[in-house]
Design an enzyme around this catalytic site. Structure first.
Site, short mmCIF file in Angstrom:
data_model
loop_
_atom_site.label_atom_id
_atom_site.label_comp_id
_atom_site.label_asym_id
_atom_site.label_seq_id
_atom_site.Cartn_x
_atom_site.Cartn_y
_atom_site.Cartn_z
N HIS A 189 5.40 5.05 -10.11
CA HIS A 189 5.41 3.61 -9.80
C HIS A 189 6.32 2.93 -10.80
O HIS A 189 5.96 2.77 -11.96
CB HIS A 189 3.98 3.03 -9.89
CG HIS A 189 3.92 1.57 -9.57
ND1 HIS A 189 2.98 1.04 -8.71
CD2 HIS A 189 4.65 0.51 -9.99
CE1 HIS A 189 3.14 -0.26 -8.61
NE2 HIS A 189 4.15 -0.62 -9.39
N HIS B 42 9.46 -0.26 -11.43
CA HIS B 42 10.32 -1.38 -11.02
C HIS B 42 11.66 -1.26 -11.73
O HIS B 42 11.71 -1.31 -12.97
CB HIS B 42 9.68 -2.72 -11.38
CG HIS B 42 8.38 -2.96 -10.67
ND1 HIS B 42 8.29 -3.59 -9.45
CD2 HIS B 42 7.11 -2.61 -11.01
CE1 HIS B 42 7.03 -3.63 -9.06
NE2 HIS B 42 6.28 -3.04 -9.99
N ARG C 106 14.42 -3.16 -10.47
CA ARG C 106 15.18 -4.39 -10.16
C ARG C 106 16.57 -4.03 -9.62
O ARG C 106 16.76 -2.96 -9.07
CB ARG C 106 15.29 -5.31 -11.39
CG ARG C 106 14.02 -5.46 -12.22
CD ARG C 106 12.88 -6.07 -11.44
NE ARG C 106 11.78 -6.43 -12.35
CZ ARG C 106 10.52 -6.57 -11.98
NH1 ARG C 106 10.16 -6.35 -10.72
NH2 ARG C 106 9.60 -6.91 -12.86
N LYS D 210 4.97 0.75 0.74
CA LYS D 210 4.22 -0.05 -0.22
C LYS D 210 3.52 -1.22 0.46
O LYS D 210 4.15 -2.00 1.17
CB LYS D 210 5.20 -0.58 -1.29
CG LYS D 210 4.59 -1.57 -2.25
CD LYS D 210 3.69 -0.89 -3.26
CE LYS D 210 2.94 -1.93 -4.09
NZ LYS D 210 2.95 -1.63 -5.51
N HIS E 120 -1.10 -1.94 -3.63
CA HIS E 120 -1.45 -2.89 -4.69
C HIS E 120 -2.83 -3.41 -4.33
O HIS E 120 -2.97 -4.24 -3.43
CB HIS E 120 -0.43 -4.03 -4.79
CG HIS E 120 -0.75 -4.97 -5.91
ND1 HIS E 120 0.01 -5.05 -7.06
CD2 HIS E 120 -1.79 -5.84 -6.09
CE1 HIS E 120 -0.54 -5.94 -7.89
NE2 HIS E 120 -1.63 -6.44 -7.32
N HIS F 204 -1.83 1.64 -10.05
CA HIS F 204 -2.17 0.95 -11.30
C HIS F 204 -3.64 0.51 -11.34
O HIS F 204 -3.93 -0.68 -11.48
CB HIS F 204 -1.23 -0.22 -11.59
CG HIS F 204 -0.89 -1.10 -10.43
ND1 HIS F 204 -1.83 -1.68 -9.62
CD2 HIS F 204 0.31 -1.49 -9.94
CE1 HIS F 204 -1.22 -2.40 -8.69
NE2 HIS F 204 0.08 -2.30 -8.86
N ASP G 145 4.37 1.50 -13.78
CA ASP G 145 4.52 0.09 -13.40
C ASP G 145 5.37 -0.64 -14.43
O ASP G 145 5.19 -1.84 -14.65
CB ASP G 145 3.15 -0.60 -13.24
CG ASP G 145 3.25 -1.87 -12.41
OD1 ASP G 145 4.31 -2.12 -11.80
OD2 ASP G 145 2.26 -2.63 -12.38
O1 DOR Z 1 2.64 -6.80 -13.59
C1 DOR Z 1 3.21 -6.59 -12.53
N1 DOR Z 1 4.55 -6.77 -12.39
N2 DOR Z 1 2.49 -6.21 -11.49
C2 DOR Z 1 3.02 -6.11 -10.27
O2 DOR Z 1 2.30 -5.77 -9.36
C3 DOR Z 1 4.44 -6.45 -10.02
C4 DOR Z 1 5.22 -6.31 -11.23
C5 DOR Z 1 6.59 -6.96 -11.13
O3 DOR Z 1 7.28 -6.74 -10.13
O4 DOR Z 1 6.97 -7.66 -12.05
ZN ZN Z 2 4.28 -2.64 -9.80
#
Ligand code: DOR
Ligand code: ZN
Length: 385
Positions: free
Chosen positions: A55, A57, A59, A141, A178, A216, A289
């Site tokens: 998991h 991110h 960007r 997702k 989520h 998470h 995450d």
């Molecule tokens: O803390 C988080 N940040 N939880 C999420 O589910 C999304 C993530 C984000 O994209 O910043």
């Molecule tokens: Zn996340």
């Protein structure tokens, strides 16, 4: 007093740690001999099958270019979250995003992004099936609409996504969830537990065979639920939720860098997560995450949720598992249980951690501004070599 009446060591109240260690735990067999001494204290080096992050991110644009090298350094693969603006909804968008990720990789890096699609009420089951059949997409997702960052296009009417979920059950494509309700009447600290009862369990009952990852997880409720299910259910645990509880966010001044979603809960829940992660049980695996936001976006009156843990996750985890006497189960959590759930091979290359102070930044620079690296609150003494 005679010796007979003197308290023996055994009769003394045991420390909480000792009591926990004495609890029967199912210990999976050690995978190989090289870590046989992992729990005897003086380990100075530890070699693991190369970890994956289930998991993540990444960007896009400048942020992608700045954060990707940190994940690519320590991890072979990662499940890439689709919550861009606009979200990654179709197979064509996922293919384009995968190409942007590959283009942002440092020279020589072999990292493989495992793409996901963002489930909406307009998702086309045929597009999902085609993206899976081509090997492009490894999971779908589910964000309940409004649950977190960029989740506005998520699901409100769960009946509307039923055809997609049924198709996924047929083809064995996992659903990453989520797991928080968004009902404003539900206390934010209860949103995960209520989601399990009201949404997750009903979806799983209505869609037999659907493979689900509870992402998470942050509560003992989620740990207990996960443990009671068959092998169609997996659960990821982040680095930061093994380290912080809600006091870290709120006591002694508000700490925006510890704010993430789901929000960290009370200490008993953190201990349940530590017990799950360090158990070696197949259903629990690492999903960091890692969610970078610029400091400018974290330190606002309404700041963004997310902890950026990609640079220091492995040193933190080694220390957490060492503290809990479970270094021999670190590889299950970081490198073996995830591939088993996703039906992918375990990576054949390795990473080695050695004792020593890691050379890690407190923040990284991006063209959008600095991003603070998660501070575990203790000095790290494992480094990736
Ligand atoms: O803390 C988080 N940040 N939880 C999420 O589910 C999304 C993530 C984000 O994209 O910043
Ligand atoms: Zn996340």
């Amino acid at each position: 007093p005679s010796w007979a009446s003197a308290p023996t060591r055994k009769a003394w109240p045991r420390s909480r740690r000792a009591a926990q260690q004495a609890m029967p735990r199912t210990r999976p067999p050690l995978f190989n001999a090289r870590k046989t001494h992992a729990n005897r204290g003086n380990m100075t080096s530890l070699t693991l099958a190369r970890p994956d992050d289930w998991h993540l991110h990444l960007r896009d644009g400048a942020m992608l270019r700045a954060v990707l090298p940190w994940t690519a350094r320590d991890f072979a693969r990662a499940i890439i979250m689709p919550n861009l603006m606009p979200p990654v909804v179709t197979g064509a968008q996922a293919a384009a995003y995968r190409d942007r990720i590959r283009a942002a990789l440092p020279e020589g890096a072999t990292f493989e992004p495992l793409m996901t699609l963002y489930l909406t009420e307009d998702t086309d089951p045929d597009d999902v099936a085609a993206a899976h059949a081509s090997g492009l997409v490894k999971a779908i997702k589910l964000y309940p609409a409004g649950a977190t960052t960029n989740s506005a296009s998520g699901v409100t009417d769960f009946d509307a996504v039923r055809p997609t979920l049924e198709r996924m059950a047929e083809i064995g494509l996992p659903l990453c969830v989520h797991g928080e309700v968004t009902d404003p009447d539900i206390d934010i600290f209860d949103r995960e537990a209520v989601f399990i009862d009201r949404v997750l369990d009903p979806i799983r009952r209505a869609t037999p065979g659907l493979r689900v990852v509870m992402e998470h997880i942050t509560t003992s409720d989620a740990v207990d639920y996960a443990r009671a299910q068959d092998d169609t259910l997996g659960a990821t645990i982040t680095t930061h939720h093994l380290v912080i509880n809600r006091n870290h966010i709120l006591a002694g001044g508000i700490k925006p860098h510890y704010y993430c979603l789901p929000v960290a809960k009370r200490e008993t829940h953190r201990l349940a997560l530590r017990n799950a992660a360090t158990s070696g049980e197949a259903r629990f695996f690492l999903g960091t995450d890692s969610a970078p936001h610029t400091d400018a976006n974290k330190l606002l009156p309404c700041g963004c949720a997310g902890c950026f843990t990609a640079p220091n996750t492995l040193p933190i985890l080694a220390q957490v598992f060492e503290e809990d006497g479970a270094l021999d189960r670190l590889e299950a959590f970081t490198s073996r249980n995830g591939p088993a759930f996703y039906r992918l091979p375990v990576n054949t290359d390795t990473v080695t951690l050695t004792k020593g102070t890691p050379d890690l930044p407190t923040h990284i620079d991006t063209d959008e501004g600095p991003v603070t690296v998660f501070n575990p609150g203790f000095a790290l003494h494992w480094r990736v070599t």
